[in-house]
Design a protein around this motif. Structure first.
Motif, PDB file in Angstrom:
ATOM      1  N   UNK A 134       7.876   5.059   2.653  1.00 49.45           N
ATOM      2  CA  UNK A 134       7.142   4.704   1.434  1.00 49.45           C
ATOM      3  C   UNK A 134       5.735   5.309   1.415  1.00 49.45           C
ATOM      4  N   UNK A 135       5.621   6.552   1.900  1.00 50.59           N
ATOM      5  CA  UNK A 135       4.338   7.253   1.910  1.00 50.59           C
ATOM      6  C   UNK A 135       3.263   6.462   2.650  1.00 50.59           C
ATOM      7  N   UNK A 136       3.667   5.728   3.672  1.00 52.55           N
ATOM      8  CA  UNK A 136       2.723   4.949   4.447  1.00 52.55           C
ATOM      9  C   UNK A 136       2.429   3.576   3.892  1.00 52.55           C
ATOM     10  N   UNK A 137       3.097   3.181   2.826  1.00 48.74           N
ATOM     11  CA  UNK A 137       2.845   1.879   2.202  1.00 48.74           C
ATOM     12  C   UNK A 137       3.785   0.803   2.727  1.00 48.74           C
ATOM     13  N   UNK A 138       4.353   1.010   3.913  1.00 51.90           N
ATOM     14  CA  UNK A 138       5.324   0.062   4.459  1.00 51.90           C
ATOM     15  C   UNK A 138       4.836  -1.370   4.516  1.00 51.90           C
ATOM     16  N   UNK A 139       3.614  -1.632   5.034  1.00 53.17           N
ATOM     17  CA  UNK A 139       3.160  -3.035   5.053  1.00 53.17           C
ATOM     18  C   UNK A 139       3.143  -3.670   3.676  1.00 53.17           C
ATOM     19  N   UNK A 140       2.663  -2.931   2.678  1.00 55.71           N
ATOM     20  CA  UNK A 140       2.622  -3.481   1.322  1.00 55.71           C
ATOM     21  C   UNK A 140       4.001  -3.713   0.738  1.00 55.71           C
ATOM     22  N   UNK A 141       4.943  -2.811   1.027  1.00 54.39           N
ATOM     23  CA  UNK A 141       6.300  -2.989   0.505  1.00 54.39           C
ATOM     24  C   UNK A 141       6.925  -4.256   1.068  1.00 54.39           C
ATOM     25  N   UNK A 142       6.791  -4.467   2.379  1.00 53.01           N
ATOM     26  CA  UNK A 142       7.324  -5.698   2.974  1.00 53.01           C
ATOM     27  C   UNK A 142       6.641  -6.932   2.385  1.00 53.01           C
ATOM     28  N   UNK A 143       5.360  -6.836   2.106  1.00 50.12           N
ATOM     29  CA  UNK A 143       4.643  -7.969   1.528  1.00 50.12           C
ATOM     30  C   UNK A 143       5.093  -8.229   0.089  1.00 50.12           C
ATOM     31  N   UNK A 144       5.356  -7.179  -0.666  1.00 49.04           N
ATOM     32  CA  UNK A 144       5.848  -7.372  -2.030  1.00 49.04           C
ATOM     33  C   UNK A 144       7.251  -7.988  -2.032  1.00 49.04           C
ATOM     34  N   UNK A 145       8.081  -7.591  -1.067  1.00 45.50           N
ATOM     35  CA  UNK A 145       9.404  -8.216  -0.966  1.00 45.50           C
ATOM     36  C   UNK A 145       9.261  -9.698  -0.635  1.00 45.50           C
ATOM     37  N   UNK A 146       8.332 -10.019   0.285  1.00 48.62           N
ATOM     38  CA  UNK A 146       8.063 -11.429   0.587  1.00 48.62           C
ATOM     39  C   UNK A 146       7.567 -12.160  -0.655  1.00 48.62           C
ATOM     40  N   UNK A 160      -1.048  -5.500  -2.374  1.00 46.70           N
ATOM     41  CA  UNK A 160      -1.477  -4.173  -2.819  1.00 46.70           C
ATOM     42  C   UNK A 160      -2.369  -3.520  -1.774  1.00 46.70           C
ATOM     43  N   UNK A 161      -3.253  -4.302  -1.168  1.00 48.39           N
ATOM     44  CA  UNK A 161      -4.088  -3.771  -0.085  1.00 48.39           C
ATOM     45  C   UNK A 161      -3.217  -3.315   1.081  1.00 48.39           C
ATOM     46  N   UNK A 162      -2.116  -4.033   1.329  1.00 44.82           N
ATOM     47  CA  UNK A 162      -1.216  -3.637   2.404  1.00 44.82           C
ATOM     48  C   UNK A 162      -0.630  -2.249   2.225  1.00 44.82           C
ATOM     49  N   UNK A 163      -0.603  -1.756   0.992  1.00 46.48           N
ATOM     50  CA  UNK A 163      -0.064  -0.423   0.740  1.00 46.48           C
ATOM     51  C   UNK A 163      -0.987   0.693   1.229  1.00 46.48           C
ATOM     52  N   UNK A 164      -2.264   0.388   1.480  1.00 47.21           N
ATOM     53  CA  UNK A 164      -3.221   1.453   1.800  1.00 47.21           C
ATOM     54  C   UNK A 164      -3.776   1.358   3.214  1.00 47.21           C
ATOM     55  N   UNK A 165      -3.460   0.295   3.957  1.00 44.90           N
ATOM     56  CA  UNK A 165      -4.124   0.107   5.253  1.00 44.90           C
ATOM     57  C   UNK A 165      -3.686   1.127   6.304  1.00 44.90           C
ATOM     58  N   UNK A 166      -2.478   1.663   6.190  1.00 46.80           N
ATOM     59  CA  UNK A 166      -2.038   2.656   7.171  1.00 46.80           C
ATOM     60  C   UNK A 166      -2.848   3.941   7.060  1.00 46.80           C
ATOM     61  N   UNK A 167      -3.432   4.196   5.910  1.00 44.83           N
ATOM     62  CA  UNK A 167      -4.209   5.422   5.721  1.00 44.83           C
ATOM     63  C   UNK A 167      -5.541   5.384   6.446  1.00 44.83           C
ATOM     64  N   UNK A 168      -5.974   4.204   6.875  1.00 41.22           N
ATOM     65  CA  UNK A 168      -7.282   4.053   7.487  1.00 41.22           C
ATOM     66  C   UNK A 168      -8.301   3.433   6.574  1.00 41.22           C
ATOM     67  N   UNK A 169      -7.916   3.107   5.347  1.00 44.74           N
ATOM     68  CA  UNK A 169      -8.803   2.425   4.407  1.00 44.74           C
ATOM     69  C   UNK A 169      -9.097   1.040   4.987  1.00 44.74           C
ATOM     70  N   UNK A 170     -10.378   0.698   5.137  1.00 45.16           N
ATOM     71  CA  UNK A 170     -10.747  -0.582   5.730  1.00 45.16           C
ATOM     72  C   UNK A 170     -10.188  -1.724   4.890  1.00 45.16           C
ATOM     73  N   UNK A 171      -9.524  -2.653   5.533  1.00 44.54           N
ATOM     74  CA  UNK A 171      -8.789  -3.686   4.806  1.00 44.54           C
ATOM     75  C   UNK A 171      -9.684  -4.554   3.932  1.00 44.54           C
ATOM     76  N   UNK A 172     -10.849  -4.936   4.444  1.00 40.92           N
ATOM     77  CA  UNK A 172     -11.684  -5.870   3.676  1.00 40.92           C
ATOM     78  C   UNK A 172     -12.461  -5.163   2.580  1.00 40.92           C
ATOM     79  N   UNK A 173     -12.793  -3.891   2.782  1.00 42.83           N
ATOM     80  CA  UNK A 173     -13.407  -3.129   1.689  1.00 42.83           C
ATOM     81  C   UNK A 173     -12.404  -2.960   0.553  1.00 42.83           C
ATOM     82  N   UNK A 174     -11.171  -2.593   0.894  1.00 38.86           N
ATOM     83  CA  UNK A 174     -10.134  -2.459  -0.128  1.00 38.86           C
ATOM     84  C   UNK A 174      -9.889  -3.781  -0.838  1.00 38.86           C
TER      85      UNK A 174
END
Length: 922
Positions: A461-473, A387-401
């Motif tokens: 995916x509106x920038x949620x590409x990392x999260x989508x790939x992680x959900x598929x995994x 789920x965090x992977x869905x927001x990291x492309x926006x610039x949201x800090x990964x560990x805060x999220x």
């Protein structure tokens, strides 16, 4: 085409010429893609007429990949034709004997196991990152790199947890019941006789004896990646050429010199994954011992937990760069710390085995609680990170999220479980408030940050590409683990059924369960997160796919119109156009599936928590009562439970059979032994930067080889040859390799050679797939072409109105400023073009792809609307334009009339015309 040599000739058109009037020496280098036609097909000549190309006495290839040429070219042919064949890089060929096919089947099954690892690797490259000359490898990983690598580590631990459940819980504990005689046990009748020797051991000794099973599974997966790693290694010459150069600060990622260089076979991160696997086994065994055998194992459990946390921290810390430093002090070397942590993990494991084997167990029949809880905890953590992977492309800090989401999940767990009931309703209300605040704190910053991104419409995916790939995994990993656990549990449970012939009926027999028979209980997590997840995804695909299929059958794809010469076959062409367009809706379908996976996992988590907590808090006992009343009492509830278990188990079994069938089919078919076909190709072209046991990257060999071949041709014997040219003709995934090789030339400081290169692409996916999934690698800013929005799911033409011609592209001023900045920083103006888009590297004027005609094309792209994997590079609607040309949609060399799809572009008239247009007057 000449019957003598079987090669296509361009002699009927004007030959290319240099500005001084002399005829240039042109190398037409053909690179095929996913289908990877053999070199004789690419060259259009019989097998007997091809041979490995040579540079002097050095053959340019081996049994895995190489450059092939025609032994006897046509008389008077000025173009030197070569084909780069890389197909054996992604195939496992060991003969057609029974043993060879059996080996390929096992190999293919192994690739299914590591498929989640490959998707985590894709998630890594789908993030936003940038070049950084101060980092080893030339890349700063950016936000999300640590999250993806920790996610990859948890995938390894998920494999360990699944195998441990089978070995520890189902076999070592549940399959052995005391007989009343000391050190004597009843054994599951379904187990092979080889397990009989374990009957004389205590519970702890059996657990210790089977503790190597999950570790062996991880080591075997690592060996699978190790075997392919050797096959795809970068050649020493190409690696040395790239290592001597640093990345520019404003370069594109594809123009980082060391991007495609693999230095070593072993991996420090892989060593840490093995260490983490050992430590998880220790935690499982010591958790069970601490729960039933007193406080003795608690200290060892604490040590293992601290060591595992240290391994996770180091994995996250190392994510700051793609590769470890090449030269470092002894205590700064990653190998030193990796082997130190592995050594401490081995020592802890040895002590654990001794403690487990020597500590007497007071309750031999107690459940293996750690086996029930650990998979649940790991899967919850995987869901949080995805789920965090869905927001990291926006610039949201990964560990805060991650922290915000983790707090919300913990509050949800305690609220759902009812552990706050003794504190009153206020405590539960506070927990619900924390859940709501965490959700707001997670979503609102993402929405605000995302809206500030001017190119967000160009990202999948509106920038949620990392999260989508992680959900598929996550989906594939949950399915595979469920197949192992549920399949083994069903196999062991089969021994409880008694079959007796019905003497009154010759056809049927009675199957019954004796009174008091023992049963095998598979942990709830594998039912809830595995089978239910698969059922929900299949349901959604059917719910969306079936109406969409029938809906698109009613529409027509009118752009571009069917060529007048093929009007007689218009119904057939339109049908293939619709089916090909239907297959191009993967992005919106995966978007919906990812939502379903996230919601299903959340609901399954709540169900698992309720079931685990009902015996302790009593919060949800009434749910079973209400459900039982709806279903007609206890018997109805039992029938419903049995049906649900049957449905889940059936879906998992059918899925496992499908996996096995594909593995066997690939091994039985000569020359088609890729384990996952297209899916494998799309995962394995990326450098392995997230999971050390994922598919090895064939591009790390292919891209430097292509760049080296162009250098060798344009500068024979190291001396400039101004009259020489290269026509790079690439198909499908070969276009990815070809474009990457052009940027690699720029990264090596040889951008001057690109002025003598022309590009002919066909059946490519750069714009709608690779450009949207991996914007930092092949986005519009990198290619210099307009972007494209996401395809529509419900319209007949998914790409109608999706062109983004008004999207900003790099200007000449930006490129000049970047070049000046890089030159000022490095003092080397010859390498100040690494931040230049592909169109400018090829010296294509800005706006040259518009409708206005151009006298001399530099890049031509061929496509057809019936191609399910071929797309335009500039526009779907602005046709004709100076980049895209539409080919005829009927097979050019078929005996019977047949609609063409993704292959056979070489034989089309459009290919010959484009080839001649690129060469004429050059």
């Amino acid at each position: 085409m000449s019957a003598a040599s079987g090669t296509w000739s361009g002699a009927s058109t004007p030959q290319p010429s240099t500005p001084d009037g002399s005829a240039p020496d042109v190398l037409e280098l053909r690179v095929h893609g996913i289908r990877n036609s053999p070199p004789q097909d690419m060259l259009g000549t019989p097998t007997s007429n091809i041979a490995l190309a040579q540079d002097g006495v050095i053959p340019l290839g081996d049994s895995l990949a190489g450059f092939y040429t025609v032994r006897e070219p046509l008389p008077g042919e000025k173009t030197h034709l070569e084909a780069y064949s890389w197909g054996n890089l992604d195939r496992f060929l060991r003969g057609n004997s029974l043993l060879g096919k059996a080996g390929r089947t096992l190999y293919n099954l192994g690739w299914f196991i590591i498929a989640p690892f490959g998707f985590s690797n894709a998630a890594y490259w789908a993030r936003s990152f940038r070049p950084d000359a101060s980092r080893e490898g030339g890349l700063r990983t950016g936000s999300g790199g640590g999250v993806v690598r920790v996610f990859a580590l948890l995938l390894t631990l998920w494999l360990v947890a699944a195998v441990s459940t089978v070995a520890f819980d189902l076999v070592a504990v549940q399959c052995f019941l005391p007989t009343g005689v000391p050190n004597s046990w009843k054994l599951c009748s379904a187990l092979p006789s080889q397990f009989d020797g374990l009957r004389e051991l205590t519970r702890g000794q059996r657990l210790a004896a089977l503790s190597l099973t999950p570790i062996a599974a991880v080591v075997l997966v690592g060996l699978l990646g190790f075997a392919s790693n050797v096959r795809f290694r970068t050649r020493a010459l190409d690696a040395a050429r790239a290592r001597g150069l640093d990345a520019e600060h404003d370069a594109f990622a594809l123009a980082v010199p060391a991007l495609w260089v693999r230095r070593r076979i072993n991996s420090p991160t892989g060593t840490l994954h093995i260490a983490a696997s050992l430590l998880l086994v220790v935690i499982l065994l010591m958790s069970d011992a601490a729960a039933h055998d007193g406080p003795a194992p608690v200290s060892l459990l604490s040590v293992a937990a601290v060591e595992l946390a240290a391994v996770g921290y180091v994995v996250a810390w190392w994510s700051r760069s793609v590769r470890p430093p090449l030269v470092a002090d002894f205590w700064a070397r990653r190998e030193v710390w990796a082997y130190f942590l592995l050594g401490t993990a081995i020592l802890t494991y040895v002590v654990c085995v001794i403690v487990e084997a020597t500590t007497p167990t007071t309750d031999q029949t107690a459940p293996f609680t750690a086996g029930q809880l650990t998979p649940t905890v790991i899967l919850v953590l995987l869901t949080i990170l995805a789920t965090v992977g869905c927001v990291v492309r926006s610039g949201y800090h990964e560990w805060i999220a991650t922290a915000v989401l983790t707090v919300g999940v913990l509050a949800l767990v305690v609220a759902v479980g009812g552990w706050l009931d003794p504190l009153g309703w206020a405590a539960n209300a506070a927990a619900v408030a924390v859940v709501v605040l965490a959700g707001v704190g997670f979503v609102v910053p993402y929405v605000v940050l995302r809206r500030r991104e001017p190119r967000r419409h160009e990202h999948a995916w509106h920038g949620a590409g990392p999260g989508v790939f992680m959900f598929v995994a996550l989906l594939i990993g949950a399915f595979l683990a469920s197949a192992v656990a549920l399949g083994t549990g069903s196999y062991l449970r089969s021994g409880r059924l008694q079959s007796l012939p019905d003497r009154g009926d010759p056809l049927f027999r009675d199957v019954s369960i004796p009174a008091g028979a023992h049963d095998i209980a598979v942990p709830t997590v594998f039912w809830a997160f595995g089978g239910v997840l698969v059922l929900m995804v299949l349901f959604v695909i059917a719910l969306l796919g079936v109406p969409a299929w029938f809906g698109v059958q009613k529409g027509e794809i009118e752009n571009p119109p069917v060529d007048p010469s093929e009007k007689a076959f218009k119904p057939e062409i339109e049908a293939v156009r619709r089916s090909s367009a239907f297959m191009q809706r993967a992005e919106p379908l995966l978007h919906t599936v990812s939502w379903v996976i996230g919601v299903t996992v959340t609901v399954s988590l709540a169900f698992t928590v309720m079931r685990q907590a009902r015996g302790q808090t009593g919060r949800w006992a009434w749910v079973l009562g209400v459900l039982g009343s709806w279903l007609g009492g206890r018997d109805g509830l039992a029938a419903f439970t049995a049906f649900a278990e049957w449905a889940v188990l059936t879906s998992v079994v059918l899925g496992a059979l499908a996996v096995l069938a594909v593995a066997i089919a690939n091994s039985a078919t000569t020359g088609a032994s890729r384990p996952l076909g297209l899916l494998w190709d799309l995962m394995a072209w990326l450098p392995r930067a997230a999971h050390p046991f994922g598919p090895a990257c064939f591009s790390e060999r292919a891209v430097p080889e292509l760049a080296d071949r162009m250098i060798r041709w344009l500068e024979p014997d190291g001396a400039p040859a101004p009259a020489r040219r290269v026509l790079l003709a690439t198909h499908s995934l070969g276009t990815v390799l070809g474009v990457a090789s052009l940027f690699h030339l720029a990264a090596l400081g040889r951008a001057d050679l690109l002025k003598r290169v022309r590009l002919l692409t066909f059946g490519m996916q750069l714009r709608p797939y690779f450009g949207r999934f991996f914007p930092e690698l092949f986005g519009p800013e990198v290619l210099g072409t307009p972007g494209v929005a996401a395809p529509s799911f419900w319209t007949a033409d998914p790409w109608k109105g999706k062109d983004l011609h008004d999207a900003p592209t790099p200007s000449r001023e930006r490129t000049a400023a970047s070049a000046a900045q890089a030159a000022a920083h490095s003092g080397d103006s010859s390498r100040s073009v690494a931040g230049t888009p592909l169109t400018e590297l090829l010296d294509i004027p800005e706006g040259a792809f518009a409708i206005a005609p151009r006298p001399q094309p530099v890049w031509i792209n061929l496509w057809r609307r019936t191609d399910y994997l071929g797309f335009p590079g500039y526009s779907y609607s602005a046709t004709p334009n100076n980049l895209d040309r539409v080919t005829l949609e009927m097979e050019p060399d078929s005996y019977m009339a047949r609609v063409a799809t993704h292959g056979n572009y070489f034989m089309t008239l459009a290919y010959l015309e484009a080839r001649d247009d690129l060469l004429t007057g050059w």
